[in-house]
Design an enzyme around this catalytic site. Structure first.
Site, PDB file in Angstrom:
ATOM      1  N   SER A 101     100.581 -57.167   6.122  1.00  0.00           N
ATOM      2  CA  SER A 101     100.087 -56.876   7.464  1.00  0.00           C
ATOM      3  C   SER A 101     100.021 -58.122   8.348  1.00  0.00           C
ATOM      4  O   SER A 101     101.029 -58.762   8.619  1.00  0.00           O
ATOM      5  CB  SER A 101      98.726 -56.185   7.340  1.00  0.00           C
ATOM      6  OG  SER A 101      98.276 -55.685   8.570  1.00  0.00           O
ATOM      7  N   ASP A 241     101.314 -56.374  14.881  1.00  0.00           N
ATOM      8  CA  ASP A 241     101.113 -57.276  13.746  1.00  0.00           C
ATOM      9  C   ASP A 241     102.323 -57.186  12.827  1.00  0.00           C
ATOM     10  O   ASP A 241     103.311 -56.525  13.148  1.00  0.00           O
ATOM     11  CB  ASP A 241      99.807 -56.967  13.015  1.00  0.00           C
ATOM     12  CG  ASP A 241      99.826 -55.604  12.329  1.00  0.00           C
ATOM     13  OD1 ASP A 241     100.601 -54.726  12.774  1.00  0.00           O
ATOM     14  OD2 ASP A 241      99.072 -55.401  11.359  1.00  0.00           O
ATOM     15  N   ASP A 243     103.264 -55.687  10.093  1.00  0.00           N
ATOM     16  CA  ASP A 243     103.846 -54.422   9.640  1.00  0.00           C
ATOM     17  C   ASP A 243     103.761 -53.333  10.708  1.00  0.00           C
ATOM     18  O   ASP A 243     104.054 -52.172  10.437  1.00  0.00           O
ATOM     19  CB  ASP A 243     103.201 -53.952   8.336  1.00  0.00           C
ATOM     20  CG  ASP A 243     101.743 -53.557   8.491  1.00  0.00           C
ATOM     21  OD1 ASP A 243     101.086 -54.053   9.440  1.00  0.00           O
ATOM     22  OD2 ASP A 243     101.253 -52.755   7.676  1.00  0.00           O
ATOM     23  N   ASP A 245     101.404 -51.705  12.229  1.00  0.00           N
ATOM     24  CA  ASP A 245     100.487 -50.569  12.194  1.00  0.00           C
ATOM     25  C   ASP A 245      99.300 -50.782  13.130  1.00  0.00           C
ATOM     26  O   ASP A 245      98.423 -49.929  13.221  1.00  0.00           O
ATOM     27  CB  ASP A 245     100.018 -50.254  10.775  1.00  0.00           C
ATOM     28  CG  ASP A 245      99.153 -51.342  10.150  1.00  0.00           C
ATOM     29  OD1 ASP A 245      99.063 -52.451  10.737  1.00  0.00           O
ATOM     30  OD2 ASP A 245      98.568 -51.096   9.078  1.00  0.00           O
TER      31      ASP A 245
END
Length: 449
Positions: A101, A241, A243, A245
């Site tokens: 992340s 960010d 990833d 999400d």
């Protein structure tokens, strides 16, 4: 050895705490636990973000999956929410994302989704962990034609883009937007989607090289985006960010618009359209006090959970809500996806701007962000849950709670993914709460090291 799974899967330093061997074992145990009731040969989808260790861990993970007789579908570099969506669309048995992340490049992580695109319950994670701790002794190890195969799909990210565009079919013609991709998984999907919807896109930090993910960019480092939005005279800046999400935004004046404000803007718009189920938004205890005040003022019920988007999702499913999220920018639109989705969040925010013809600075004035200080205390990972066992720490927390009672709040919590205890104080005086938060964090760090 502590519990493998934190609030967002298994996470640690790649090739050290998260070794290829552990990835393989998680692939074996995860495939076994998540598909053992199936009569057919199961299939598990695997995707990753842009960090250099992704190839190493994804291949080890898929080796583990195949070794217990399951097939793997590798969709390559792709946002976490895309895997949650595509797991349902392709009707696979589970999905796995290799990502840490917003963390720096040396970290990586492994998160599981079931076949319906939901993160796993604590009970299922415990079962997977138990299989590994017992040496994987009961899982099948087929030979010959029983071994699984890997299929590579290069069209998956286009499927996700098409889904998001159909979900929020807005016309962004004439709008200039700066997009910070964090050198991560959003580098293609977010830029391409917003461009295809008609906007003039200025993309920054969209040249990932495997080592630069989240490096002074993205949703955890907004300074460059703030300056660029003002310089370009753009309508808005969007920050993802690693990833993709989560989403944070920057208004036309270069001011940060966080997850609380984004939920307030979109939630009120949905309420006015009759689309906000139960007139409720689910948020965590870390949301700003101003967000809860906004809810009362606008007749929106705010349901509170502990920190972690998985707990937000659990509460949403429990009460039938369709909007929830975190101040950090994880926002879940449960009618459209089963996890935080930065691109969906961006399009819904842009939809409000287009439909109301209001600048983001005006829209964000729906809530007042009260002064808030957040300071991290670095502590040994195995001790972070036990900070209240130390009398001097417990007494210092008690004194602060009494001090801010009635005009602020004190929230102390261990990080679910890092060796940190987070100290958050809200109050009227920014300088004072920062001093108090730092003083307490220093005490926690010094006592617990």
């Amino acid at each position: 050895m502590g519990r493998l799974f934190g609030t967002d899967g298994v996470r640690g330093v790649a090739n050290s705490e998260i070794s290829p061997l552990l990835a393989m074992e998680l692939g074996q145990a995860g495939a076994y636990v998540l598909t053992k009731e199936n009569a057919h040969k199961p299939t598990i989808m695997v995707g990753c973000d842009t960090r250099i260790s992704g190839d190493m861990l994804a291949n080890a993970m898929m080796a583990g999956i195949c070794s217990v007789g399951a097939n793997a579908v590798y969709v390559g570099i792709i946002p976490t929410p895309a895997v949650a969506y595509l797991a349902r669309k392709y009707k696979v048995d589970a999905g796995i994302v290799i990502s840490a992340s917003h963390n720096p490049v040396e970290f990586n992580g492994i998160k599981f989704f079931n076949g319906d695109g939901y993160k796993l319950s604590d009970a299922l994670e415990d079962e997977i962990e138990g299989v590994i701790r017992e040496g994987l002794k009961d899982i099948p190890k087929p030979i010959g034609s029983g071994i699984g195969k890997i299929k590579y799909r290069t069209d998956a990210r286009e499927e996700y883009i098409n889904h998001v565009k159909k979900t929020v079919p807005i016309n962004l013609s004439g709008m200039k937007i700066v997009v910070d991709c964090a050198e991560g998984a959003a580098f293609y999907t977010s830029v391409e989607t917003i461009r295809e919807l008609g906007a003039e896109v200025i993309a920054i930090h969209n040249n990932p090289d495997g080592t630069n993910i989240n490096a002074n960019c993205g949703s955890t480092h907004l300074e460059e985006l703030m300056a660029r939005v003002v310089y370009e005279k753009a309508a808005v800046g969007l920050a993802f960010d690693g990833d993709a999400d989560r989403l944070l935004a920057v208004d036309e004046n270069g001011n940060k618009v966080d997850g609380d404000e984004i939920m307030a803007i979109i939630g009120n718009y949905m309420k006015d359209k009759g689309q906000l189920k139960k007139n409720t938004i689910v948020a965590t205890v870390m949301s700003n006090l101003g967000f809860f005040i906004m809810g009362k003022k606008n007749s929106i019920n705010i349901e509170e959970t502990k920190v972690g988007d998985r707990y937000v999702l659990e509460k949403m499913c429990e009460i039938g809500a369709n909007l929830g999220g975190e101040q950090s920018g994880h926002i879940i639109f449960l009618d459209e996806n089963t996890t935080g989705d930065g691109l969906l969040s961006a399009l819904h925010l842009l939809e409000v701007m287009v439909e109301t013809s209001k600048p983001l600075s005006e829209l964000s004035s729906i809530m007042e962000v009260l002064p808030q200080a957040l300071v991290n205390a670095k502590v040994p990972s195995h001790k972070k849950e036990k900070y209240m066992d130390y009398p001097e720490i417990a007494e210092a927390i008690h004194q602060l709670e009494e001090k801010f009672a009635g005009e602020g709040r004190v929230l102390i919590r261990p990080s679910g993914t890092e060796p940190l205890v987070r100290v958050m104080i809200e109050g009227k005086d920014q300088k004072k709460i920062e001093e108090d938060a730092k003083k307490l964090a220093d005490l926690i760090q010094n006592v617990m090291l």
